[in-house]
Design an enzyme around this catalytic site. Structure first.
Site, short mmCIF file in Angstrom:
data_model
loop_
_atom_site.label_atom_id
_atom_site.label_comp_id
_atom_site.label_asym_id
_atom_site.label_seq_id
_atom_site.Cartn_x
_atom_site.Cartn_y
_atom_site.Cartn_z
N HIS A 88 -0.03 4.92 7.09
CA HIS A 88 0.44 5.61 6.19
C HIS A 88 0.10 7.07 6.50
O HIS A 88 -0.83 7.44 7.07
CB HIS A 88 -1.29 5.80 5.21
CG HIS A 88 -1.34 3.75 4.53
ND1 HIS A 88 -2.70 3.21 4.76
CD2 HIS A 88 -0.56 2.88 4.20
CE1 HIS A 88 -2.39 2.21 4.73
NE2 HIS A 88 -0.91 2.06 4.19
N ASP B 279 -3.75 7.65 8.10
CA ASP B 279 -4.85 7.73 8.55
C ASP B 279 -3.91 6.61 9.45
O ASP B 279 -3.20 6.54 9.82
CB ASP B 279 -6.00 6.17 7.71
CG ASP B 279 -4.45 5.23 6.63
OD1 ASP B 279 -3.54 4.96 6.72
OD2 ASP B 279 -5.11 5.25 5.63
N SER C 186 0.57 -1.20 -0.28
CA SER C 186 0.59 0.03 -0.25
C SER C 186 0.74 1.27 -0.27
O SER C 186 0.47 1.87 -0.31
CB SER C 186 -0.91 0.01 1.05
OG SER C 186 0.17 -0.15 2.36
#
Length: 396
Positions: free
Chosen positions: A362, A359, A59
């Protein structure tokens, strides 16, 4: 609130929201056209310094692969992407750009599109110059929740693991060879940059969760060696198809992520040393492996970039970089915003640039820009060894 309930809620949210992207699975009828690529947002301003940028990862590097998969690990809805060039969610796990976007810009290349999107655009037609145009300047294979181990992150649903991504690179090599010829494709791969950023999920979604009792079978250093050996094999597979210039990102201070501050009950925002120590050991083994690989494989150049070192510099010097908080996620619920993933615009703060974390796991666009600057030239702190990317692209 128990984690299974949170996952169930997230799944319900994903399933109840209007579908915006199609599955990557083949269908009996031609798939609908994918959404416009954001590549045009970063049109090159100069002659590219390398032919192409290819991206492998999780990610931290996904630009939309998981939009096409059945998974909870998706960033295709607001507020993700609200500060991106197109002001819309694209699948990037950030409020804006991620490091590979800034790196592509520095290389004079457009933003690199996801592999699955390119496959959909190609459809079932024959491979020729007309339908590989989107692959000539690079492809992004990264998939959120992916790990070095195939099973890491599987509780979130579908993903493309490291070995599967390398297989996709090999498929790309074959496709380009059919269209351009073997010699031209070999030259393209030798001169292009391959960016690898993967490994966090092997800890977040596997080792730290003690999946299948893994902690009883492997001490941390043994697990790290398992991961690094698997990484070395995939680097060797890439070398066998003429990949020579590799940027290999180490892991960030995972123990400082808002999720773990919440889960481990951090009182004053102090990082979780146990987690960070395991990550440091992994990074050390990865750096040693990369230097040994260079020594054993003529012509190879692997630049190991210490994301941990660069991130800690930001955390320790937040005032210098203009951040107001290094602990609280801009978008999340619970203490530090680490209880639950970012799923609604109402959960997000008004100014992400004042936060290190976007978040629960991240970083924000602002952090991604700093890290990319360090990968490129060590502008803020030296991260890459033995050379930074700016030096690498000058090597023949």
């Amino acid at each position: 609130m128990a984690l299974p309930f949170l996952l169930a809620f997230a799944l319900l949210f994903q399933l109840s929201a209007p579908p915006r992207f199609c599955s990557a699975a083949p269908a009996s009828s031609p798939p609908p056209s994918p959404p416009p690529s954001p590549a045009a947002a970063a049109a090159p301003r100069r002659t590219p310094l390398v032919p192409a940028l290819f991206v492998i990862g999780d990610s931290t590097a996904d630009v939309g692969t998981n939009n096409y998969l059945g998974t909870l690990a998706r960033a295709d809805r607001e507020p993700y992407g609200r500060d991106f060039d197109t002001r819309r969610p694209t699948g990037r796990f950030s409020n804006g750009r991620i490091p590979v976007d800034y790196i592509a810009e520095k290389l004079g290349l457009p933003f690199v599109p996801p592999y699955l999107e390119q496959n959909m655009r190609m459809g079932v037609g024959s491979v020729d110059l007309s339908n590989i145009d989107g692959m000539i300047q690079g492809v992004n294979y990264a998939s959120a929740a992916a790990g070095i181990l195939s099973s890491s992150g599987s509780e979130l649903g579908m993903h493309v693991s490291l070995s599967q991504q390398v297989q996709q690179v090999e498929d790309t090599y074959e496709q380009l060879s059919l269209a351009l010829g073997e010699a031209a494709t070999t030259d393209l791969f030798r001169k292009s940059v391959f960016f690898l950023s993967i490994g966090s999920n092997d800890f977040i979604h596997y080792y730290l969760r003690n999946v299948s009792g893994v902690q009883m079978r492997y001490l941390p250093w043994e697990f790290n060696q398992l991961l690094v050996n698997a990484m070395r094999q995939e680097i060797k597979n890439l070398y066998n198809i003429n990949v020579r210039k590799v940027v290999m990102m180490g892991l960030p201070p995972v123990g400082c992520a808002p999720h773990f501050l919440w889960e481990y009950g951090s009182q004053d925002g102090e990082c979780i040393d146990y987690i960070n120590n395991v990550v440091i050991q992994f990074n050390y083994a990865l750096r040693y492996m990369s230097s040994e690989f260079i020594r054993q494989h003529p012509g190879s150049m692997i630049s190991y970039c210490d994301t941990f070192e660069g991130s800690v510099d930001i955390l320790k010097n937040r005032d210098h970089y203009g951040f107001l908080t290094t602990t609280d996620a801009c978008c999340g619920l619970g203490k530090y915003g680490g209880l639950f993933m970012c799923v609604l615009p109402q959960m997000a703060c008004s100014d992400a640039s004042s936060h290190v974390w976007w978040d629960e796991f991240h970083p924000t666009d602002a952090v991604n820009r700093i890290l990319a600057d360090n990968v490129w030239s060590g502008e803020h702190t030296k991260m890459c060894y033995p050379v930074d990317l700016q030096q690498m692209v000058k090597l023949k």
